[in-house]
Design a protein around this motif. Structure first.
Motif, short mmCIF file in Angstrom:
data_model
loop_
_atom_site.label_atom_id
_atom_site.label_comp_id
_atom_site.label_asym_id
_atom_site.label_seq_id
_atom_site.Cartn_x
_atom_site.Cartn_y
_atom_site.Cartn_z
N ALA A 265 0.86 -1.18 0.00
CA ALA A 265 0.00 0.00 0.00
C ALA A 265 0.89 1.22 0.00
CB ALA A 265 -0.92 0.01 1.21
N ALA A 266 0.64 2.14 -0.91
CA ALA A 266 1.49 3.32 -1.05
C ALA A 266 1.58 4.11 0.25
CB ALA A 266 0.99 4.19 -2.19
N GLY A 267 0.44 4.30 0.89
CA GLY A 267 0.42 5.09 2.12
C GLY A 267 1.23 4.46 3.23
N ARG A 268 1.22 3.14 3.32
CA ARG A 268 1.94 2.46 4.40
C ARG A 268 3.44 2.49 4.16
NH1 ARG A 268 3.98 -2.49 5.27
NH2 ARG A 268 3.23 -3.28 3.27
N LEU A 269 3.86 2.41 2.91
CA LEU A 269 5.28 2.36 2.60
C LEU A 269 5.94 3.73 2.48
CD1 LEU A 269 5.27 -0.47 -0.12
CD2 LEU A 269 6.17 -0.63 2.21
N ALA A 270 5.13 4.77 2.30
CA ALA A 270 5.69 6.09 2.02
C ALA A 270 6.34 6.73 3.25
CB ALA A 270 4.61 7.01 1.47
N HIS A 271 7.36 7.54 2.99
CA HIS A 271 7.94 8.39 4.03
C HIS A 271 7.06 9.64 4.15
CE1 HIS A 271 11.80 6.22 4.30
NE2 HIS A 271 11.60 5.98 3.02
N PRO A 272 6.70 10.06 5.36
CA PRO A 272 5.90 11.28 5.50
C PRO A 272 6.62 12.48 4.89
CG PRO A 272 6.01 10.07 7.57
CD PRO A 272 7.01 9.45 6.65
N ALA A 273 5.84 13.45 4.45
CA ALA A 273 6.42 14.60 3.76
C ALA A 273 6.01 15.91 4.42
CB ALA A 273 6.00 14.61 2.29
N LEU A 274 6.91 16.89 4.34
CA LEU A 274 6.64 18.26 4.78
C LEU A 274 6.87 19.16 3.58
CD1 LEU A 274 5.99 20.02 7.29
CD2 LEU A 274 8.47 20.33 7.55
N SER A 275 5.89 19.97 3.23
CA SER A 275 5.96 20.78 2.03
C SER A 275 6.70 22.09 2.28
CB SER A 275 4.55 21.10 1.51
OG SER A 275 3.85 19.93 1.19
N VAL A 276 7.49 22.50 1.28
CA VAL A 276 8.12 23.82 1.28
C VAL A 276 7.84 24.47 -0.07
CG1 VAL A 276 9.92 23.20 2.92
CG2 VAL A 276 10.32 22.85 0.50
N ALA A 277 7.58 25.74 -0.06
CA ALA A 277 7.19 26.43 -1.29
C ALA A 277 8.36 26.57 -2.25
CB ALA A 277 6.61 27.80 -0.96
N TYR A 278 8.04 26.48 -3.51
CA TYR A 278 9.05 26.71 -4.57
C TYR A 278 9.58 28.14 -4.42
CZ TYR A 278 11.14 27.16 -9.20
OH TYR A 278 12.02 27.38 -10.24
N GLY A 279 10.89 28.28 -4.52
CA GLY A 279 11.52 29.59 -4.35
C GLY A 279 12.07 29.81 -2.96
N SER A 280 11.72 28.89 -2.04
CA SER A 280 12.29 28.99 -0.69
C SER A 280 13.78 28.68 -0.73
CB SER A 280 11.60 28.00 0.25
OG SER A 280 10.22 28.25 0.34
N THR A 281 14.47 29.10 0.30
CA THR A 281 15.90 28.79 0.41
C THR A 281 16.09 27.53 1.24
OG1 THR A 281 16.22 30.10 2.41
CG2 THR A 281 16.45 31.24 0.28
N VAL A 282 17.28 26.97 1.17
CA VAL A 282 17.59 25.79 1.96
C VAL A 282 17.45 26.10 3.44
CG1 VAL A 282 19.45 24.21 2.63
CG2 VAL A 282 19.10 24.78 0.22
N ASP A 283 17.88 27.30 3.85
CA ASP A 283 17.77 27.69 5.25
C ASP A 283 16.31 27.73 5.70
OD1 ASP A 283 19.14 28.76 7.73
OD2 ASP A 283 17.74 30.41 7.30
N GLU A 284 15.44 28.28 4.86
CA GLU A 284 14.01 28.36 5.20
C GLU A 284 13.41 26.96 5.29
OE1 GLU A 284 12.87 32.68 3.18
OE2 GLU A 284 12.78 30.82 1.98
N ALA A 285 13.82 26.05 4.40
CA ALA A 285 13.29 24.69 4.43
C ALA A 285 13.72 23.97 5.71
CB ALA A 285 13.77 23.92 3.21
N LEU A 286 15.00 24.10 6.08
CA LEU A 286 15.48 23.44 7.28
C LEU A 286 14.86 24.04 8.53
CD1 LEU A 286 19.28 23.02 6.38
CD2 LEU A 286 17.45 21.30 6.28
N SER A 287 14.64 25.35 8.50
CA SER A 287 14.00 26.01 9.65
C SER A 287 12.56 25.54 9.80
CB SER A 287 14.04 27.53 9.48
OG SER A 287 15.38 28.00 9.44
N ALA A 288 11.85 25.37 8.67
CA ALA A 288 10.48 24.89 8.72
C ALA A 288 10.41 23.49 9.30
CB ALA A 288 9.87 24.92 7.32
N ARG A 289 11.39 22.64 8.90
CA ARG A 289 11.40 21.28 9.45
C ARG A 289 11.72 21.30 10.94
NH1 ARG A 289 14.85 16.64 6.63
NH2 ARG A 289 16.60 18.04 7.15
N ALA A 290 12.66 22.12 11.35
CA ALA A 290 13.02 22.21 12.77
C ALA A 290 11.84 22.68 13.59
CB ALA A 290 14.21 23.15 12.95
N ALA A 291 11.08 23.66 13.06
CA ALA A 291 9.91 24.17 13.78
C ALA A 291 8.84 23.09 13.90
CB ALA A 291 9.36 25.40 13.06
N ALA A 292 8.66 22.31 12.81
CA ALA A 292 7.65 21.26 12.84
C ALA A 292 8.03 20.17 13.84
CB ALA A 292 7.48 20.66 11.44
#
Length: 397
Positions: A265-292
């Protein structure tokens, strides 16, 4: 004689048996493998004494007569396999080859049997063909015997052809894979349980019992009659038993693989995802993950960062190695798309997609990409790694 259907997993086209193509049936090549010539030689030697005893006076010509019988026997094998192929194509399968081999023959096809009835019909028609041939040769033998009370060579060949086809038909109806009777048993269990994989495993284990029974029969029957077992019969029974044991083991593995595929089942095997907007920087993406992570929205490990565009459309997934390679001082200016792996357009799967439907989608839509997005209700919920799917199919996930 057996039929074979490749497992329902993404794979390259099945390899053709090596040998000489002598024609086509049901759109597939008819192949005489090199091993057949060894079988023809051995069987010619084996059957020569039986023919000599029934038609004396042939001298060295007995071997030519035995070879003619071997050709009749393998002609029956060909008709057996042709029956499999024609019914398989009529039931919607793509027949890939008919092969005449050391052990008789096999018919290979792809397409995936959809119903128990399909498997039953494809399997049963082969032995039935041999039994019909046995009846035909038997009637011809009776007619020839009445016309000429003293048996001549043609009459002897008719009698042997009748007996051999009756034996081949009956033997192939034994209820264990890889024999046709095993596929019949598989179809019956499939019809009762609703699970083809269960039928395959059951028929595989019964096939192992049949394999042992062949050797026991060669040893026990002579002893019960007060005679010593024939070394030749025991040797042949051991070889046939080993062939059946190996085929039964392969069937059990295939059945367990089918069970693994059905549980995908796709849902069971998948790694969970956190979305970041196109145009974001790497720093913003890592900060969003740290906040989550700090907020308890996601765990620290296992989550993938997915770059999304307008309307939350998944565009790419961040490559963790590439992100780690970005110097800390450059993270505020490096866009996420510079360290991301793009998704193949149209490869997204729904978390509920499962079984062979999931595998077929991945085989046709991923176009060689290892990662595909999992999307539900227009929102990315995960990332599916095809390596995880492969491990699950092999039972090592």
């Amino acid at each position: 004689m057996t039929t074979s259907e490749p497992a329902s997993t993404p794979a390259p086209a099945p390899q053709r048996s090596k040998g000489f193509v002598i024609g086509r049936v049901a759109g597939a090549p008819v192949i005489v493998t090199r091993s057949w010539f060894l079988a023809a030689l051995v069987l010619t030697i084996v059957f020569a004494p039986a023919i000599q005893a029934r038609a004396p006076g042939l001298g060295a010509g007995v071997y030519l007569a035995a070879f003619v019988f071997v050709l009749l026997l393998f002609g029956s094998v060909f008709l057996h396999e042709a029956a499999h192929a024609l019914v398989a194509r009529a039931r919607g399968q793509n027949v890939t080859e008919l092969a005449v081999t050391l052990w008789g023959g096999h018919t290979a096809y792809t397409g995936g049997l959809g119903r128990p009835l399909d498997g039953f019909l494809v399997a049963v028609v082969g032995p039935v063909t041999n039994l019909v041939l046995a009846a035909g040769f038997g009637f011809a033998y009776q007619f020839a015997s009445q016309a000429a009370p003293v048996q001549n060579l043609p009459t002897v060949l008719l009698g042997l052809a009748a007996v051999s086809n009756a034996f081949v038909g009956a033997f192939n109806l034994l209820p264990g894979l890889p024999l046709d009777g095993g596929q019949i048993l598989e179809s019956l269990v499939w019809a009762v349980t609703g699970r083809r994989a269960t039928g395959t495993v059951v028929a595989g284990w019964v096939g192992r019992v049949v394999a042992v029974g062949v050797l026991v029969w060669a040893l026990a029957v002579p002893l019960m009659l007060g005679a010593r077992p024939s070394f030749t019969n025991v040797l042949w029974s051991a070889l046939i038993g080993a062939f059946l044991w190996a085929g039964a083991g392969a069937a059990i593995s295939n059945g367990r693989r089918r069970e693994a595929v059905a549980a995908l089942a796709a849902g069971r095997l998948a790694h969970p995802a956190l979305s970041v907007a196109y145009g974001s920087t790497v720093d913003e993406a890592l900060s969003a993950r740290a906040a989550a992570v700090a907020a308890g929205v996601v765990d620290a490990a296992g989550y993938r960062l997915v770059v999304v565009g307008q309307g939350d459309e998944p565009i790419a997934v961040l490559d963790d190695d590439a992100v780690a390679a970005v110097p800390a001082a450059a993270r505020q200016t490096t866009p996420v798309d510079a360290v991301a792996l793009p998704f193949v357009e149209g490869s997204a799967v729904h978390p509920a997609l499962s079984g062979t439907d999931l595998l077929n989608h991945l085989a046709t839509r991923s176009v060689g990409a290892r990662l595909v997005p999992v999307v539900e209700g227009g929102r990315v919920t995960g990332v599916l790694d095809l390596a995880d799917v492969a491990r699950a199919v092999r039972g090592t996930a």
